[in-house]
Design a protein around this motif. Structure first.
Motif, mmCIF file in Angstrom:
data_model
loop_
_atom_site.group_PDB
_atom_site.id
_atom_site.type_symbol
_atom_site.label_atom_id
_atom_site.label_comp_id
_atom_site.label_asym_id
_atom_site.label_seq_id
_atom_site.Cartn_x
_atom_site.Cartn_y
_atom_site.Cartn_z
ATOM 1 N N ILE A 1 -2.469 -2.240 -0.931
ATOM 2 C CA ILE A 1 -2.539 -0.937 -0.772
ATOM 3 C C ILE A 1 -1.623 -0.407 -1.672
ATOM 4 O O ILE A 1 -0.438 -0.036 -1.129
ATOM 5 N N ALA A 2 -1.545 -0.232 -3.098
ATOM 6 C CA ALA A 2 -0.702 0.138 -3.879
ATOM 7 C C ALA A 2 -0.875 1.337 -4.255
ATOM 8 O O ALA A 2 -1.787 2.251 -4.106
ATOM 9 N N SER A 3 0.547 2.179 -4.541
ATOM 10 C CA SER A 3 0.604 3.582 -5.024
ATOM 11 C C SER A 3 1.332 3.734 -6.500
ATOM 12 O O SER A 3 2.316 3.056 -6.222
ATOM 13 N N PRO B 1 1.607 3.372 -16.159
ATOM 14 C CA PRO B 1 2.112 4.376 -15.459
ATOM 15 C C PRO B 1 1.132 5.472 -15.021
ATOM 16 O O PRO B 1 1.335 6.376 -14.383
ATOM 17 N N GLU B 2 -0.166 5.097 -14.944
ATOM 18 C CA GLU B 2 -1.362 6.158 -14.691
ATOM 19 C C GLU B 2 -1.366 6.272 -13.096
ATOM 20 O O GLU B 2 -1.026 5.472 -12.249
ATOM 21 N N PRO B 3 -1.684 7.438 -12.855
ATOM 22 C CA PRO B 3 -1.615 7.586 -11.218
ATOM 23 C C PRO B 3 -2.508 6.879 -10.543
ATOM 24 O O PRO B 3 -3.787 7.147 -10.958
ATOM 25 N N PHE B 4 -2.241 6.405 -9.316
ATOM 26 C CA PHE B 4 -3.284 5.699 -8.806
ATOM 27 C C PHE B 4 -2.859 5.444 -7.084
ATOM 28 O O PHE B 4 -1.499 5.332 -6.959
ATOM 29 N N THR B 5 -3.488 5.443 -6.347
ATOM 30 C CA THR B 5 -3.476 4.980 -4.959
ATOM 31 C C THR B 5 -4.658 4.601 -4.397
ATOM 32 O O THR B 5 -5.768 5.078 -4.440
ATOM 33 N N ALA B 6 -4.555 3.544 -3.451
ATOM 34 C CA ALA B 6 -5.727 2.886 -2.522
ATOM 35 C C ALA B 6 -5.457 3.294 -1.350
ATOM 36 O O ALA B 6 -6.212 2.703 -0.444
ATOM 37 N N LEU B 7 -4.573 4.161 -0.987
ATOM 38 C CA LEU B 7 -4.510 4.766 0.517
ATOM 39 C C LEU B 7 -5.602 5.448 1.005
ATOM 40 O O LEU B 7 -5.798 5.123 2.224
ATOM 41 N N HIS B 8 -6.480 5.977 0.224
ATOM 42 C CA HIS B 8 -7.639 6.515 0.711
ATOM 43 C C HIS B 8 -8.566 5.507 1.276
ATOM 44 O O HIS B 8 -9.371 5.797 2.225
ATOM 45 N N GLU B 9 -8.771 4.148 0.868
ATOM 46 C CA GLU B 9 -9.245 3.385 1.306
ATOM 47 C C GLU B 9 -8.984 2.941 2.800
ATOM 48 O O GLU B 9 -9.902 2.922 3.719
ATOM 49 N N LEU B 10 -7.578 2.809 3.052
ATOM 50 C CA LEU B 10 -7.124 2.493 4.146
ATOM 51 C C LEU B 10 -7.269 3.487 5.356
ATOM 52 O O LEU B 10 -7.518 3.525 6.519
ATOM 53 N N VAL B 11 -6.971 4.766 4.752
ATOM 54 C CA VAL B 11 -7.073 5.997 5.803
ATOM 55 C C VAL B 11 -8.611 6.207 6.174
ATOM 56 O O VAL B 11 -8.884 6.380 7.357
ATOM 57 N N THR B 12 -9.438 6.008 5.253
ATOM 58 C CA THR B 12 -10.902 5.796 5.636
ATOM 59 C C THR B 12 -11.261 5.109 6.482
ATOM 60 O O THR B 12 -11.844 5.216 7.453
ATOM 61 N N LEU B 13 -10.780 3.686 6.412
ATOM 62 C CA LEU B 13 -11.079 2.458 7.288
ATOM 63 C C LEU B 13 -10.694 3.104 8.782
ATOM 64 O O LEU B 13 -11.365 2.818 9.733
#
Length: 224
Positions: free
Chosen positions: A134-136, A206-218
């Motif tokens: 889960i990278a940001s 360096p484009e902005p990205f986060t996968a935290l929405h996947e973990l938070v939704t889970l």
């Protein structure tokens, strides 16, 4: 010494009993780069949604803060467990390693290691356990900022922090309370993170990205 050993034995027995009281939903191990900010945020979600601590374990990395060390500790904790922390070996269905791009040299190696581990681990039910990074980019706080702003271009972590403090007065890393403060804007942040994920990935810095929405939704739907 005898009393000390007895006390330790009682503590381990209590934690073993807790393990036996797992709920029926998925067993999730989350290891974070940060020692306070990310664990506090994720623990807030766990508590708010009444997720059993025997099912959702949030642990800061213990081998260092480099992304590769976070992934390796997540693998180690899954394989070996830690009875002092109440974690039995191979007692999870899903493993997540949470870390930032920042300026870490091992960032891409960590992504690749996590990808290689996915589907390779088997848990105590002899089932395949998933493993996901889960990278940001650039940092965890981008996820919080997305609750207030639609970020579409590269942004430095210092700018992320400065702009976040305009929305959350007095925000400091490790202070806690971030989920309670932002949760009413969660749907907006999720949509914005999904929009970024449709264009970019953890590999397109360096484009902005986060996968935290996947973990938070889970976590917020785990008991649904």
């Amino acid at each position: 010494m005898g009393r000390d050993n007895q006390a330790k034995d009682r503590q381990l027995r209590r934690k073993t009993v807790k393990q036996a009281r797992r709920a029926s939903y998925a067993r999730i191990l989350i290891v974070t780069e940060g020692s306070k900010t990310e664990p506090l945020y994720l623990e807030e979600i766990r508590t708010a949604h009444q997720l059993h601590s025997a099912n959702v374990a949030v642990q800061p990395g213990q081998l260092g803060t480099a992304p590769i060390q976070v992934v390796r500790y997540a693998q180690q904790l899954f394989d070996e467990g830690d009875l002092v922390k109440g974690i039995r070996p191979k007692s999870f269905d899903q493993v997540y390693a949470v870390f930032d791009r920042d300026d870490h040299d091992s960032y891409f190696d960590a992504l690749n290691l996590a990808k290689s581990l996915n589907g390779k681990l088997r848990n105590d039910d002899r089932q395949v356990a998933s493993f996901k990074a889960i990278a940001s980019i650039p940092c965890f706080e981008l996820w919080l900022l997305l609750h207030y702003e639609d970020i579409q271009a590269p942004i430095h972590r210092d700018e992320v922090m400065a702009r976040l403090k305009q929305h959350i007065l007095g925000y400091e890393k490790g202070a806690g309370g971030a989920f309670a403060t932002t949760r009413t804007r969660l749907e907006t942040a999720t949509q914005r993170a999904q929009s970024l994920a449709a264009k970019f990935s953890a590999y397109t810095a360096p484009e902005p990205f986060t996968a935290l929405h996947e973990l938070v939704t889970l976590l917020t739907t785990l008991r649904a």
